[in-house]
Design a protein around this motif. Structure first.
Motif, PDB file in Angstrom:
ATOM      1  N   ILE A 263      17.126   4.390  17.003  1.00  0.00           N
ATOM      2  CA  ILE A 263      16.321   3.189  16.083  1.00  0.00           C
ATOM      3  C   ILE A 263      17.064   2.031  16.407  1.00  0.00           C
ATOM      4  CG2 ILE A 263      16.083   5.289  14.528  1.00  0.00           C
ATOM      5  CD1 ILE A 263      18.025   3.836  12.623  1.00  0.00           C
ATOM      6  N   SER A 264      16.581   1.283  15.622  1.00  0.00           N
ATOM      7  CA  SER A 264      16.849  -0.496  15.910  1.00  0.00           C
ATOM      8  C   SER A 264      18.727  -0.372  15.365  1.00  0.00           C
ATOM      9  CB  SER A 264      16.030  -1.169  15.153  1.00  0.00           C
ATOM     10  OG  SER A 264      14.709  -1.416  15.366  1.00  0.00           O
ATOM     11  N   ASN A 265      19.201  -1.377  15.851  1.00  0.00           N
ATOM     12  CA  ASN A 265      20.371  -1.758  15.462  1.00  0.00           C
ATOM     13  C   ASN A 265      20.496  -2.901  14.483  1.00  0.00           C
ATOM     14  OD1 ASN A 265      20.239  -3.907  17.365  1.00  0.00           O
ATOM     15  ND2 ASN A 265      21.647  -3.045  18.747  1.00  0.00           N
ATOM     16  N   ARG A 266      21.656  -3.283  14.213  1.00  0.00           N
ATOM     17  CA  ARG A 266      21.515  -4.525  13.268  1.00  0.00           C
ATOM     18  C   ARG A 266      21.011  -5.809  14.048  1.00  0.00           C
ATOM     19  NH1 ARG A 266      27.386  -6.504  10.554  1.00  0.00           N
ATOM     20  NH2 ARG A 266      27.330  -4.530  10.302  1.00  0.00           N
ATOM     21  N   ARG A 267      21.274  -6.138  15.003  1.00  0.00           N
ATOM     22  CA  ARG A 267      20.565  -7.353  15.847  1.00  0.00           C
ATOM     23  C   ARG A 267      19.277  -7.114  15.743  1.00  0.00           C
ATOM     24  NH1 ARG A 267      21.726  -8.729  22.345  1.00  0.00           N
ATOM     25  NH2 ARG A 267      20.161 -10.519  22.264  1.00  0.00           N
ATOM     26  N   SER A 268      18.801  -5.986  16.154  1.00  0.00           N
ATOM     27  CA  SER A 268      17.098  -6.035  16.181  1.00  0.00           C
ATOM     28  C   SER A 268      16.548  -6.198  14.655  1.00  0.00           C
ATOM     29  CB  SER A 268      16.717  -4.660  16.615  1.00  0.00           C
ATOM     30  OG  SER A 268      15.340  -4.188  16.610  1.00  0.00           O
ATOM     31  N   PHE A 269      17.541  -5.534  13.902  1.00  0.00           N
ATOM     32  CA  PHE A 269      17.042  -5.705  12.364  1.00  0.00           C
ATOM     33  C   PHE A 269      17.113  -6.963  11.931  1.00  0.00           C
ATOM     34  CE2 PHE A 269      18.037  -6.364   7.876  1.00  0.00           C
ATOM     35  CZ  PHE A 269      16.828  -5.451   7.426  1.00  0.00           C
ATOM     36  N   GLU A 270      17.865  -7.738  12.276  1.00  0.00           N
ATOM     37  CA  GLU A 270      17.852  -9.328  11.858  1.00  0.00           C
ATOM     38  C   GLU A 270      16.649 -10.120  12.302  1.00  0.00           C
ATOM     39  OE1 GLU A 270      21.568 -10.510  13.366  1.00  0.00           O
ATOM     40  OE2 GLU A 270      22.814  -9.696  11.754  1.00  0.00           O
ATOM     41  N   ARG A 271      16.161  -9.905  13.696  1.00  0.00           N
ATOM     42  CA  ARG A 271      14.917 -10.394  14.168  1.00  0.00           C
ATOM     43  C   ARG A 271      13.558  -9.892  13.385  1.00  0.00           C
ATOM     44  NH1 ARG A 271      11.573  -8.182  17.687  1.00  0.00           N
ATOM     45  NH2 ARG A 271      13.011  -6.595  18.012  1.00  0.00           N
ATOM     46  N   GLN A 272      13.548  -8.513  13.244  1.00  0.00           N
ATOM     47  CA  GLN A 272      12.526  -7.800  12.695  1.00  0.00           C
ATOM     48  C   GLN A 272      12.299  -8.428  11.089  1.00  0.00           C
ATOM     49  OE1 GLN A 272      13.513  -3.842  13.684  1.00  0.00           O
ATOM     50  NE2 GLN A 272      11.504  -3.310  14.759  1.00  0.00           N
ATOM     51  N   PHE A 273      13.366  -8.596  10.600  1.00  0.00           N
ATOM     52  CA  PHE A 273      13.236  -8.960   9.135  1.00  0.00           C
ATOM     53  C   PHE A 273      12.654 -10.347   9.105  1.00  0.00           C
ATOM     54  CE2 PHE A 273      15.137 -11.181   5.592  1.00  0.00           C
ATOM     55  CZ  PHE A 273      14.659 -10.368   4.640  1.00  0.00           C
ATOM     56  N   GLU A 274      12.891 -11.144  10.132  1.00  0.00           N
ATOM     57  CA  GLU A 274      12.310 -12.571  10.090  1.00  0.00           C
ATOM     58  C   GLU A 274      10.801 -12.298  10.583  1.00  0.00           C
ATOM     59  OE1 GLU A 274      13.625 -15.103   8.511  1.00  0.00           O
ATOM     60  OE2 GLU A 274      15.771 -14.113   8.697  1.00  0.00           O
ATOM     61  N   THR A 275      10.629 -11.610  11.397  1.00  0.00           N
ATOM     62  CA  THR A 275       9.310 -11.736  12.166  1.00  0.00           C
ATOM     63  C   THR A 275       8.279 -10.925  11.332  1.00  0.00           C
ATOM     64  OG1 THR A 275       9.705  -9.919  13.714  1.00  0.00           O
ATOM     65  CG2 THR A 275       9.923 -12.151  14.543  1.00  0.00           C
ATOM     66  N   ASP A 276       8.666  -9.675  11.089  1.00  0.00           N
ATOM     67  CA  ASP A 276       7.650  -8.720  10.281  1.00  0.00           C
ATOM     68  C   ASP A 276       8.003  -8.541   8.630  1.00  0.00           C
ATOM     69  OD1 ASP A 276       7.460  -8.076  12.787  1.00  0.00           O
ATOM     70  OD2 ASP A 276       8.666  -6.032  12.761  1.00  0.00           O
ATOM     71  N   ILE A 277       8.966  -9.073   8.021  1.00  0.00           N
ATOM     72  CA  ILE A 277       8.874  -9.225   6.577  1.00  0.00           C
ATOM     73  C   ILE A 277       8.710 -10.309   5.899  1.00  0.00           C
ATOM     74  CG2 ILE A 277      10.505  -8.498   4.555  1.00  0.00           C
ATOM     75  CD1 ILE A 277       9.386  -6.261   6.365  1.00  0.00           C
ATOM     76  N   VAL A 278       9.578 -11.488   6.339  1.00  0.00           N
ATOM     77  CA  VAL A 278       9.476 -12.753   5.901  1.00  0.00           C
ATOM     78  C   VAL A 278       8.476 -13.425   6.315  1.00  0.00           C
ATOM     79  CG1 VAL A 278      10.718 -15.130   5.995  1.00  0.00           C
ATOM     80  CG2 VAL A 278      12.077 -13.075   5.897  1.00  0.00           C
ATOM     81  N   ALA A 279       7.993 -13.396   7.544  1.00  0.00           N
ATOM     82  CA  ALA A 279       6.701 -14.070   8.187  1.00  0.00           C
ATOM     83  C   ALA A 279       5.679 -12.929   8.229  1.00  0.00           C
ATOM     84  CB  ALA A 279       7.220 -15.321   9.285  1.00  0.00           C
ATOM     85  N   PRO A 280       4.984 -12.425   7.638  1.00  0.00           N
ATOM     86  CA  PRO A 280       4.129 -11.514   8.088  1.00  0.00           C
ATOM     87  C   PRO A 280       2.627 -11.961   8.612  1.00  0.00           C
ATOM     88  CG  PRO A 280       4.272 -11.427   5.750  1.00  0.00           C
ATOM     89  CD  PRO A 280       5.167 -12.424   6.156  1.00  0.00           C
ATOM     90  N   GLY A 281       2.462 -12.982   8.686  1.00  0.00           N
ATOM     91  CA  GLY A 281       1.184 -13.661   8.786  1.00  0.00           C
ATOM     92  C   GLY A 281       0.021 -13.399   7.706  1.00  0.00           C
ATOM     93  N   PHE A 282      -1.055 -13.191   8.233  1.00  0.00           N
ATOM     94  CA  PHE A 282      -2.247 -13.090   7.135  1.00  0.00           C
ATOM     95  C   PHE A 282      -2.465 -12.195   6.178  1.00  0.00           C
ATOM     96  CE2 PHE A 282      -3.773 -10.947  10.867  1.00  0.00           C
ATOM     97  CZ  PHE A 282      -4.256  -9.764  10.306  1.00  0.00           C
ATOM     98  N   ASN A 283      -1.382 -10.944   6.623  1.00  0.00           N
ATOM     99  CA  ASN A 283      -1.278  -9.605   5.796  1.00  0.00           C
ATOM    100  C   ASN A 283      -0.620 -10.140   4.516  1.00  0.00           C
ATOM    101  OD1 ASN A 283      -2.700  -8.102   7.344  1.00  0.00           O
ATOM    102  ND2 ASN A 283      -1.106  -7.769   8.448  1.00  0.00           N
ATOM    103  N   GLY A 284       0.373 -11.037   4.558  1.00  0.00           N
ATOM    104  CA  GLY A 284       1.067 -11.538   3.438  1.00  0.00           C
ATOM    105  C   GLY A 284       0.687 -12.246   2.368  1.00  0.00           C
ATOM    106  N   ARG A 285       1.120 -12.278   1.077  1.00  0.00           N
ATOM    107  CA  ARG A 285       0.704 -13.149  -0.102  1.00  0.00           C
ATOM    108  C   ARG A 285       2.016 -13.844  -0.635  1.00  0.00           C
ATOM    109  NH1 ARG A 285      -2.929 -10.209  -4.270  1.00  0.00           N
ATOM    110  NH2 ARG A 285      -0.937  -9.593  -4.852  1.00  0.00           N
TER     111      ARG A 285
END
Length: 432
Positions: A263-285
């Motif tokens: 699965i993802s490691n810490r480095r990948s998590f840091e990137r995914q956290f910013e792109t998929d969680i903090v900035a989720p695009g039009f799906n986020g409120r």
């Protein structure tokens, strides 16, 4: 591999230029080592591997489409320009010469241009060769009606036509041989139609015609050999580029993947956290809540000592799979943080949903390994600390980790195998 037409091009369904370009994409099974081996061994085209040979024929077809318009327009303009010769040698022949040129060459040119537009490869290849042969027929026909002292000038022009065609036409070697034989037959037929005596008088011209055609074939063959070598060099460079991209992609995957669990490691998590969680695009409120979970397996060292490192590794893999299943469904991200610790994050609408997911994680880990005794105690459990903050607060990942760590150790102190949550209020947010 597709069969070849008499002109040397692959037969089959009509294609357009875009399709021809798509066929130039490298298929599987072709690599730089294979191409280099073909080049080093000096293999003829007929001995190339099927995939490479088919790709080469696709490039030849592409070249036909690229050069077809130019050759048609150049041939038509050259044909019409020779009307000036009619004017200088025999003005009385101009009307007939103009009519023959237009009727014989222009239709083939228009048909060839239409074939290029419609993607009719075989018809396009035919018209490219038929146009100069039609011009040869016109020239010999006009020579028949000229005085004996002037006709050789026209007939000798056919030698120039076939010589230039052998160098310029985008045919394979076999296609050029067929073209030369067809041109020779047409020229001889037109001479015979002018009378046996007339044909006999120009046997030397036919011999010279044959000699020039035969002499330019080796030149065309050399050009074909150079085209094949250039194709192999270009293909090798493309293969090397593809292999480099694949190596870079594999290296990138390795750099962001935990080697044990996959699965993802810490480095990948840091990137995914910013792109998929903090900035989720039009799906986020703006009123969403962001949760970061620290998941630590309870007493894992004791489990490792009691059951061995292989069992410990298997346990970590099973836990990782369970976490991926849960967070994929929840729309979150998860990674191995180090040792027996995992980190996860998700973006939801309210805190109750976060607690529900965390409890689901805890229960799932508790059922990963089946107890070997009749005891109900799980072989492995997890303590989970959750840091929660409004998305509008824009808390840095590090602060959420600190909150989740604090909650995790609080849960450990309270007896383990539990979920503890630390939640930041909007008033504490830096950006809220």
């Amino acid at each position: 591999m597709e069969p070849l037409s008499p002109t040397g091009y692959a037969s089959g369904d009509p294609i357009d230029l875009a399709t021809a370009e798509e066929r130039l994409a490298l298929p599987e099974g072709i690599d730089s080592d294979l191409v280099e081996q073909i080049d080093q061994d000096g293999l003829p085209l007929r001995q190339w591997p099927a995939a490479v040979a088919e790709l080469y024929h696709a490039t030849v077809t592409s070249r036909l489409y690229q050069e077809g318009h130019f050759l048609f327009l150049l041939g038509l303009l050259t044909c019409l320009a020779t009307i000036v010769v009619d004017v200088l040698i025999n003005p009385a022949m101009v009307p007939e010469g103009v009519a023959l040129r237009v009727l014989a060459v222009a239709p083939l040119t228009l048909l060839g241009l239409m074939a290029g537009t419609r993607g009719w490869t075989n018809l396009l290849a035919f018209c490219v060769g038929a146009s100069p042969i039609a011009f040869i027929a016109v020239v010999v026909h006009l020579a028949v009606h000229l005085p004996p002292d002037l006709s050789p000038r026209y007939i000798n022009a056919t030698i120039l036509i076939v010589g230039l065609a052998n160098v310029m036409l985008p045919y394979s070697l076999r296609g050029l041989i067929i073209f030369d034989l067809s041109a020779l037959v047409v020229a001889m037929l037109m001479l015979v139609l002018g009378g046996v005596d007339f044909a006999t008088q120009h046997l030397d011209t036919i011999a010279l015609f044959t000699l020039v055609a035969g002499a330019t074939i080796p030149v065309a063959s050399q050009f074909e050999s150079l085209r094949q070598s250039n194709f192999l060099l270009t293909l090798r460079a493309q293969c090397a580029g593809r292999e480099l991209l694949e190596a870079n992609a594999a290296l990138h995957t390795l750099s962001e993947t935990d080697p044990l669990t996959g699965i993802s490691n810490r480095r990948s998590f840091e990137r995914q956290f910013e792109t998929d969680i903090v900035a989720p695009g039009f799906n986020g409120r703006i009123d969403d809540r962001i949760a970061l979970m620290m998941i630590d397996l309870d007493h894992f060292k004791s489990f490792n000592d009691a059951h061995g490192h292989q069992a410990g590794d298997s346990c970590l893999k099973l836990v990782a799979k369970a976490l991926v299943d849960i967070f994929d469904e929840a729309g979150g991200v998860v990674a191995r943080y180090g040792g027996e610790e995992f980190v996860a994050a998700l973006r939801v609408r309210d805190s109750k949903e976060i607690v529900a997911v965390a409890e689901d994680v805890r229960r799932s880990i508790a059922t990963v390994l089946t107890p070997v005794s009749e005891s109900d105690r799980s072989l492995i459990t997890a303590s989970i600390g959750v840091g929660v903050a409004p998305a509008s607060a824009m808390l840095p990942r590090e602060e959420l980790i600190e909150m989740a760590d604090a909650a995790l150790y609080s849960g450990k102190d309270a007896g383990r195998n539990r979920v503890e949550v630390v939640e930041a209020e909007p008033a504490f947010g830096r950006g809220g």
